[in-house]
Design an enzyme around this catalytic site. Structure first.
Site, PDB file in Angstrom:
ATOM      1  N   TYR A   1     -10.237   0.555  11.108  1.00 19.81           N
ATOM      2  CA  TYR A   1     -11.506   0.925  10.471  1.00 19.81           C
ATOM      3  C   TYR A   1     -11.966  -0.077   9.423  1.00 19.81           C
ATOM      4  O   TYR A   1     -13.001   0.115   8.802  1.00 19.81           O
ATOM      5  CB  TYR A   1     -11.435   2.338   9.873  1.00 19.81           C
ATOM      6  N   LYS A   2     -11.172  -1.133   9.201  1.00 16.25           N
ATOM      7  CA  LYS A   2     -11.590  -2.133   8.207  1.00 16.25           C
ATOM      8  C   LYS A   2     -12.308  -3.276   8.928  1.00 16.25           C
ATOM      9  O   LYS A   2     -13.433  -3.116   9.384  1.00 16.25           O
ATOM     10  CB  LYS A   2     -10.381  -2.612   7.413  1.00 16.25           C
TER      11      LYS A   2
ATOM     12  N   ARG B   1     -12.814  -4.889  -6.289  1.00 14.84           N
ATOM     13  CA  ARG B   1     -12.525  -5.552  -5.001  1.00 14.84           C
ATOM     14  C   ARG B   1     -13.831  -5.844  -4.252  1.00 14.84           C
ATOM     15  O   ARG B   1     -14.707  -4.988  -4.149  1.00 14.84           O
ATOM     16  CB  ARG B   1     -11.674  -4.658  -4.104  1.00 14.84           C
TER      17      ARG B   1
ATOM     18  N   ASP C   1       2.567  -4.911   8.295  1.00 14.87           N
ATOM     19  CA  ASP C   1       1.361  -4.079   8.197  1.00 14.87           C
ATOM     20  C   ASP C   1       0.167  -5.047   8.132  1.00 14.87           C
ATOM     21  O   ASP C   1       0.036  -5.827   7.178  1.00 14.87           O
ATOM     22  CB  ASP C   1       1.459  -3.214   6.929  1.00 14.87           C
TER      23      ASP C   1
ATOM     24  N   PHE D   1       0.883  -1.165   0.000  1.00  8.01           N
ATOM     25  CA  PHE D   1       0.000   0.000   0.000  1.00  8.01           C
ATOM     26  C   PHE D   1       0.926   1.222   0.000  1.00  8.01           C
ATOM     27  O   PHE D   1       1.878   1.280   0.779  1.00  8.01           O
ATOM     28  CB  PHE D   1      -0.881  -0.010   1.256  1.00  8.01           C
TER      29      PHE D   1
HETATM   30  C1  LIG Z   1      -2.220  -1.867   3.922  1.00  8.53           C
HETATM   31  C2  LIG Z   1      -2.478  -0.444   4.346  1.00  8.53           C
HETATM   32  N1  LIG Z   1      -1.517   0.242   4.973  1.00  8.53           N
HETATM   33  C3  LIG Z   1      -1.700   1.513   5.355  1.00  8.53           C
HETATM   34  C4  LIG Z   1      -2.884   2.168   5.099  1.00  8.53           C
HETATM   35  C5  LIG Z   1      -3.018   3.631   5.463  1.00  8.53           C
HETATM   36  O1  LIG Z   1      -3.529   3.793   6.695  1.00  8.53           O
HETATM   37  P1  LIG Z   1      -3.759   5.258   7.333  1.00  8.53           P
HETATM   38  O2  LIG Z   1      -4.589   5.999   6.365  1.00  8.53           O
HETATM   39  O3  LIG Z   1      -4.485   4.916   8.595  1.00  8.53           O
HETATM   40  O4  LIG Z   1      -2.465   5.869   7.581  1.00  8.53           O
HETATM   41  C6  LIG Z   1      -3.918   1.489   4.466  1.00  8.53           C
HETATM   42  C7  LIG Z   1      -5.205   2.168   4.217  1.00  8.53           C
HETATM   43  O5  LIG Z   1      -6.120   1.677   3.617  1.00  8.53           O
HETATM   44  C8  LIG Z   1      -3.711   0.155   4.069  1.00  8.53           C
HETATM   45  O6  LIG Z   1      -4.663  -0.533   3.413  1.00  8.53           O
END
Ligand SMILES: Cc1ncc(COP(=O)(O)O)c(C=O)c1O
Length: 398
Positions: free
Chosen positions: A220-221, A372, A195, A126
């Site tokens: 939040y997921k 998705r 992560d 990500f």
């Molecule tokens: C795998 C992953 N890492 C990091 C993030 C980013 O998180 P944040 O916006 O809380 O910093 C996301 C957001 O969807 C994500 O899916």
């Protein structure tokens, strides 16, 4: 088609988690976007009303002590801990995942010590993790080496300080081998930072069992904490004494109200804190975690795999070959809790998802061509999976 509907009905009636759906505020939409934003547990609004009117409105400043606001980051961390296979005292909630990636990566390079100047970063990550790791590398005199997760064992060496990996790929839904890769990272003398955004709450993670060094994740997921709910940071107990945060804010001080000019870090997970916690979001998250009481993550995983298997079967049966191609791995050991389908007609992806949403099937897309569909076993059922595949076939003009 009716065959699949009958099977869906039978699977839903045999589903031991089916009753949990009642705990959420849902309508007749097929909600397959819990891998972006989880649904609202029905009891949370009343809890938040109490937080607003009594804890904030009446008690005001007293709530930092009397309503347990001050200790919320560690307390809620301990609620998340069993969901990711961590013993108490190792997780603190706060900030965004991005900020926690920064803390974890810099701290990992500091724990790795001198003479190691490379940070391996999941090349399919990500994006925020990559951006943050690159900045952390520039600040600490390291070099980022982008590597596909499966190539990590070959890329490790005596120069590797830390490796930052996603447990489940946000785009394809591929589950990476956390135990195997963590062991390989350790064999090279480096630290593994994971992560967990797309795995926590969807499948067992086993942070302690697999010896993970540091981990971050959002809430939040699959944890249903609400839009922008705070993220978390895991620092394995064995690293806590040497954990040297690059953001040593006052709330991680051993004596925060001493207001001394010199920084003395607190012990334990508190050391991962930075500034004043985001109490409203944090308490919404805390309340939403109630839906997990007595729910084993293993049962959630079993249902998730059954749901995604069934959805893939329905898609294969309903949608003619050549319109969409699953990019999520078929083997269970390589699949997270989402199904990603590549749209084979160029430029069609956005129109397809828009039409799905208009017909009550909410997923999302990742440009240019990935549809998705996230499966949250706490509130998604087999009839939902069947309906989503059927409507997808209709939208594609079958
Ligand atoms: C795998 C992953 N890492 C990091 C993030 C980013 O998180 P944040 O916006 O809380 O910093 C996301 C957001 O969807 C994500 O899916």
């Amino acid at each position: 088609m009716s065959d699949f509907r009958e099977r869906a009905e039978a699977l839903d009636s045999a589903d031991g988690l089916a009753a949990l759906r009642e705990l959420f505020l849902l309508d007749d939409t097929v909600y397959l976007d819990g891998n972006s934003l989880g649904a609202l547990p029905a009891h949370v609004p009343a809890r938040m009303q109490d937080v607003l009117t009594r804890e904030w409105g009446s008690l005001r400043i007293r709530s930092w002590d009397e309503s347990g606001w001050w200790t919320a980051p560690e307390r809620i961390g301990d609620r998340i801990a069993p969901l990711v296979g961590a013993a108490e005292g190792q997780i603190v909630v706060g900030d965004s995942t991005s900020v926690n990636v920064f803390k974890a990566v810099v701290a990992a390079t500091r724990l790795a010590g001198e003479g190691r100047d490379e940070i391996l970063v999941d090349a399919t990550t990500f994006p925020t993790d990559g951006y943050i790791a690159s900045s952390a590398a520039r600040m600490t005199g390291h070099r980022v080496v982008p590597v596909a997760p499966s190539d990590v064992p070959d890329a490790l060496g005596p120069r590797t300080a830390a490796v930052l990996l996603n447990h489940v790929d946000y785009r394809t839904g591929r589950l990476h081998d956390l135990p195997g890769l963590t062991a390989a990272v350790h064999d090279a003398g480096a630290l593994a930072v994971w992560d967990l955004c797309h795995s926590a709450g969807a499948l067992p993670v086993g942070l302690d069992a697999h010896g993970v060094d540091l981990a971050v994740g959002c809430t939040y997921k699959y944890l249903n904490g609400g839009p922008g709910s705070p993220a978390y940071l895991y620092v394995a107990e064995r690293h806590q004494a040497a954990f040297d945060s690059p953001l040593p804010g006052w709330t991680s001080h051993a004596d925060p109200f001493g207001m001394t000019p010199g920084y003395v870090p607190a012990d334990g997970s508190v050391r991962g804190r930075v500034g004043t916690p985001d109490i409203l979001s944090m308490l919404a998250l805390e309340a939403s975690l109630d839906v997990w009481d007595g729910v084993p993550v293993e049962a959630v995983r079993a249902k998730s795999l059954a749901l995604t298997d069934f959805f893939l079967e329905c898609v294969a049966a309903y949608v003619p070959e050549g319109r969409v191609t699953p990019v999520t791995p078929v083997p269970h050991g390589e699949r997270g809790s989402q199904v990603s389908l590549r749209c084979e007609v160029p430029g069609e992806t956005e129109a397809v998802m828009r039409a799905l949403v208009e017909r009550g099937v909410v997923g999302d897309l990742r440009r240019p061509d990935i549809l998705r569909f996230g499966f949250t076993p706490l509130y998604v059922g087999f009839a939902d999976a069947e309906r989503a595949a059927r409507i997808l076939a209709e939208v594609l003009g079958v």
